[in-house]
Design a protein around this motif. Structure first.
Motif, PDB file in Angstrom:
ATOM      1  N   ASN A  38       0.828  -1.210   0.000  1.00  0.00           N
ATOM      2  CA  ASN A  38       0.000   0.000   0.000  1.00  0.00           C
ATOM      3  C   ASN A  38       0.860   1.258   0.000  1.00  0.00           C
ATOM      4  N   ASN A  39       0.195   2.378  -0.235  1.00  0.00           N
ATOM      5  CA  ASN A  39       0.955   3.632  -0.241  1.00  0.00           C
ATOM      6  C   ASN A  39       0.257   4.720   0.577  1.00  0.00           C
ATOM      7  N   CYS A  40      -0.075   4.396   1.808  1.00  0.00           N
ATOM      8  CA  CYS A  40      -0.694   5.406   2.682  1.00  0.00           C
ATOM      9  C   CYS A  40       0.256   6.601   2.778  1.00  0.00           C
ATOM     10  N   LEU A  41      -0.286   7.785   2.588  1.00  0.00           N
ATOM     11  CA  LEU A  41       0.567   8.948   2.342  1.00  0.00           C
ATOM     12  C   LEU A  41       1.354   9.409   3.564  1.00  0.00           C
ATOM     13  N   TYR A  42       0.964   8.959   4.751  1.00  0.00           N
ATOM     14  CA  TYR A  42       1.625   9.401   5.983  1.00  0.00           C
ATOM     15  C   TYR A  42       2.655   8.396   6.490  1.00  0.00           C
ATOM     16  N   CYS A  43       2.789   7.261   5.799  1.00  0.00           N
ATOM     17  CA  CYS A  43       3.487   6.130   6.424  1.00  0.00           C
ATOM     18  C   CYS A  43       4.891   5.900   5.845  1.00  0.00           C
ATOM     19  N   VAL A  44       5.843   5.718   6.723  1.00  0.00           N
ATOM     20  CA  VAL A  44       7.220   5.460   6.263  1.00  0.00           C
ATOM     21  C   VAL A  44       7.359   4.096   5.605  1.00  0.00           C
ATOM     22  N   ASN A  45       6.442   3.193   5.894  1.00  0.00           N
ATOM     23  CA  ASN A  45       6.554   1.850   5.310  1.00  0.00           C
ATOM     24  C   ASN A  45       5.855   1.730   3.963  1.00  0.00           C
ATOM     25  N   ARG A  46       5.371   2.842   3.425  1.00  0.00           N
ATOM     26  CA  ARG A  46       4.624   2.792   2.165  1.00  0.00           C
ATOM     27  C   ARG A  46       5.489   2.250   1.029  1.00  0.00           C
ATOM     28  N   ARG A  47       4.794   1.731   0.022  1.00  0.00           N
ATOM     29  CA  ARG A  47       5.462   1.110  -1.125  1.00  0.00           C
ATOM     30  C   ARG A  47       6.478   2.069  -1.752  1.00  0.00           C
TER      31      ARG A  47
ATOM     32  N   SER B 171      -7.692  -5.547  16.779  1.00  0.00           N
ATOM     33  CA  SER B 171      -7.985  -4.166  16.376  1.00  0.00           C
ATOM     34  C   SER B 171      -7.866  -4.010  14.870  1.00  0.00           C
ATOM     35  N   VAL B 172      -8.755  -3.171  14.353  1.00  0.00           N
ATOM     36  CA  VAL B 172      -8.701  -2.756  12.947  1.00  0.00           C
ATOM     37  C   VAL B 172      -8.563  -1.245  12.985  1.00  0.00           C
ATOM     38  N   ASN B 173      -7.553  -0.686  12.348  1.00  0.00           N
ATOM     39  CA  ASN B 173      -7.389   0.767  12.390  1.00  0.00           C
ATOM     40  C   ASN B 173      -8.250   1.448  11.333  1.00  0.00           C
ATOM     41  N   LEU B 174      -9.209   2.274  11.775  1.00  0.00           N
ATOM     42  CA  LEU B 174     -10.039   3.012  10.818  1.00  0.00           C
ATOM     43  C   LEU B 174      -9.246   4.147  10.166  1.00  0.00           C
ATOM     44  N   GLU B 175      -8.339   4.738  10.906  1.00  0.00           N
ATOM     45  CA  GLU B 175      -7.448   5.827  10.467  1.00  0.00           C
ATOM     46  C   GLU B 175      -8.163   7.166  10.243  1.00  0.00           C
ATOM     47  N   ALA B 176      -9.371   7.145   9.662  1.00  0.00           N
ATOM     48  CA  ALA B 176     -10.093   8.392   9.372  1.00  0.00           C
ATOM     49  C   ALA B 176     -11.584   8.151   9.615  1.00  0.00           C
ATOM     50  N   PRO B 177     -12.356   9.250   9.820  1.00  0.00           N
ATOM     51  CA  PRO B 177     -13.756   9.050  10.208  1.00  0.00           C
ATOM     52  C   PRO B 177     -14.732   8.816   9.055  1.00  0.00           C
ATOM     53  N   SER B 178     -14.283   8.848   7.815  1.00  0.00           N
ATOM     54  CA  SER B 178     -15.212   8.601   6.702  1.00  0.00           C
ATOM     55  C   SER B 178     -14.411   8.155   5.487  1.00  0.00           C
ATOM     56  N   ALA B 179     -15.139   7.632   4.497  1.00  0.00           N
ATOM     57  CA  ALA B 179     -14.479   7.156   3.277  1.00  0.00           C
ATOM     58  C   ALA B 179     -13.759   8.301   2.576  1.00  0.00           C
ATOM     59  N   SER B 180     -14.418   9.470   2.528  1.00  0.00           N
ATOM     60  CA  SER B 180     -13.786  10.569   1.783  1.00  0.00           C
ATOM     61  C   SER B 180     -12.530  11.062   2.503  1.00  0.00           C
ATOM     62  N   ARG B 181     -12.575  11.100   3.832  1.00  0.00           N
ATOM     63  CA  ARG B 181     -11.360  11.501   4.567  1.00  0.00           C
ATOM     64  C   ARG B 181     -10.262  10.457   4.394  1.00  0.00           C
TER      65      ARG B 181
ATOM     66  N   SER C 255      -9.725   8.511   1.918  1.00  0.00           N
ATOM     67  CA  SER C 255      -9.138   8.517   0.572  1.00  0.00           C
ATOM     68  C   SER C 255      -8.044   9.576   0.443  1.00  0.00           C
ATOM     69  N   LYS C 256      -8.065  10.579   1.332  1.00  0.00           N
ATOM     70  CA  LYS C 256      -7.037  11.623   1.263  1.00  0.00           C
ATOM     71  C   LYS C 256      -5.705  11.177   1.843  1.00  0.00           C
ATOM     72  N   ILE C 257      -5.735  10.187   2.713  1.00  0.00           N
ATOM     73  CA  ILE C 257      -4.472   9.788   3.352  1.00  0.00           C
ATOM     74  C   ILE C 257      -4.078   8.332   3.067  1.00  0.00           C
ATOM     75  N   ALA C 258      -5.063   7.505   2.727  1.00  0.00           N
ATOM     76  CA  ALA C 258      -4.764   6.095   2.463  1.00  0.00           C
ATOM     77  C   ALA C 258      -5.630   5.644   1.294  1.00  0.00           C
ATOM     78  N   PRO C 259      -5.265   6.076   0.065  1.00  0.00           N
ATOM     79  CA  PRO C 259      -6.166   5.904  -1.077  1.00  0.00           C
ATOM     80  C   PRO C 259      -6.498   4.457  -1.403  1.00  0.00           C
ATOM     81  N   GLN C 260      -5.680   3.503  -0.955  1.00  0.00           N
ATOM     82  CA  GLN C 260      -5.973   2.110  -1.312  1.00  0.00           C
ATOM     83  C   GLN C 260      -6.861   1.394  -0.309  1.00  0.00           C
TER      84      GLN C 260
END
Ligand code: SF4
Length: 367
Positions: A29-38, A126-136, A138-143
């Motif tokens: 994955n390529n979450c935009l905030y994450c150092v481990n991103r692809r 635990s499952v990390n939601l990361e953001a409170p909605s789908a649109s939010r 998509s801004k930080i973890a598009p996949q």
């Protein structure tokens, strides 16, 4: 080694040292905030299940850790990575007979049979939601797909946990989730509305808030860090939901839908409701004592116990019961007297109309 070991409070209140480790830090994955991103250039490391299980047991026998927190980046596929994480936990439970605490992170879109295995093996999932909605999101973890991969898994885990036979040796005592705060432009109202629904409808045990801090080499490197005070205020509001019985409508927000940073949310509520104060500590019901700034659940429990034997007449007595008396000044009566010297702003409260503050209604309906 030290960076893998963290102190943690267990659901039963015990404090333990956890080995906190990723099965792999290689991610598809390529979450935009994450150092481990692809594609991010960094040292990479992946464990085989028997390698990680045996490493953990060595640390356990050396008395360096008492429990495990196992997460992972998505190495090749969710199914493969989740299977390797589950295989590690199975080795610990069945080969090494490890009976201690295991928190297992469930990856987005994990299969139903994998969720069932996780629910059988782990003490907490635990499952990390990361953001409170789908649109939010998509801004930080598009996949990551908010409803299909995250929320649906939280729902299913909630059902599995309810069905869990607590007579079994293993099985989760609850699930948690986490939000990255401030990276997607979301407001506190959005985060807390979803959080309240997760507590009320899906029985989450805890929700964690992680103030966004930009990491080098990521697309969000240039974004401003989220103040840690915002994270702190979210935890205070969350505590009001879980321990004080506050509703979403009782939390005060700014026009922008955020928690004011200058004061804690309980004090803001008290300032906006002068009709409830001051309360007589010797006779007020528990629900009202819980609303007094500076009184926590333990203080209230002690007050209720002590006042059955004698009257509470001094601030020192309250202090000994754990109250933060400077916050309670002006909100309490002790045997009919207003103790101490309330600040001028506290005196203003009794002379003014209720303060109006923006309250955004809970509009979250997807849970
Ligand atoms: S899936 Fe997890 S590890 Fe992978 S990039 Fe996103 S946050 Fe990072």
């Amino acid at each position: 080694m030290g960076r893998w070991v963290y102190p943690a409070a267990l659901p039963d209140g015990r404090s333990v040292l956890l080995m906190k480790v990723l099965m792999s830090n290689v991610c598809e994955n390529n979450c935009l905030y994450c150092v481990n991103r692809r594609g991010n250039d960094r040292p990479v490391l992946s464990f085989a299940p028997d390698e990680l299980a045996s490493l953990f047991m060595k640390m356990f026998y050396a008395n360096l850790v008492q429990g495990l927190f196992l997460s992972s980046a998505i190495f090749k596929s969710v199914r493969r990575t989740m299977d390797r994480m589950l295989a590690t936990v199975e080795l610990l439970r069945y080969r090494y007979r490890f009976q201690g605490y295991i928190h297992l992170k469930v990856l987005p879109g994990a299969g139903i049979s994998q969720l069932e295995r996780a629910a059988r093996l782990a003490d907490r999932v635990s499952v990390n939601l990361e953001a409170p909605s789908a649109s939010r999101l998509s801004k930080i973890a598009p996949q990551k797909r908010f409803s299909e991969e995250l929320l649906s898994r939280i729902r299913l885990l909630s059902r599995l946990i309810k069905q869990a036979n607590h007579g079994k040796r293993y099985g989760p005592k609850g699930q948690t989730t986490q939000f990255v705060v401030g990276a997607a432009g979301e407001s506190d109202t959005e985060i807390l509305s979803v959080s309240k629904n997760l507590y009320d409808k899906l029985d989450l045990s805890r929700i964690y808030f992680s103030a966004f801090q930009p990491a080098r080499g990521t697309p969000l490197e240039g974004l401003k860090p989220t103040p840690l005070l915002r994270e702190h205020r979210l935890y205070q509001a969350d505590f009001l939901f879980r321990r004080y019985g506050f509703s979403m409508e009782e939390i005060g927000f700014t026009e922008e839908g955020n928690l004011p940073l200058g004061k804690d949310p309980k004090t803001i509520w008290a300032e906006g409701h002068p009709e409830f104060f001051p309360v007589e500590v010797n006779t007020a019901p528990k629900e009202l004592l819980m609303r007094v700034p500076g009184f926590g659940p333990l203080t209230v429990k002690r007050i209720l116990h002590i006042r059955t034997e004698h009257r509470i007449r001094s601030l020192d007595q309250l202090k000994r019961m754990g109250a933060v008396t400077r916050n309670a000044l002006g909100y309490v009566l002790l045997d009919g007297h207003l103790p101490g010297k309330p600040s001028s702003s506290q005196l203003d409260i009794w002379q003014s109309e209720p303060v109006s503050f923006a309250v955004t209604r809970n509009t979250c309906s997807f849970l």
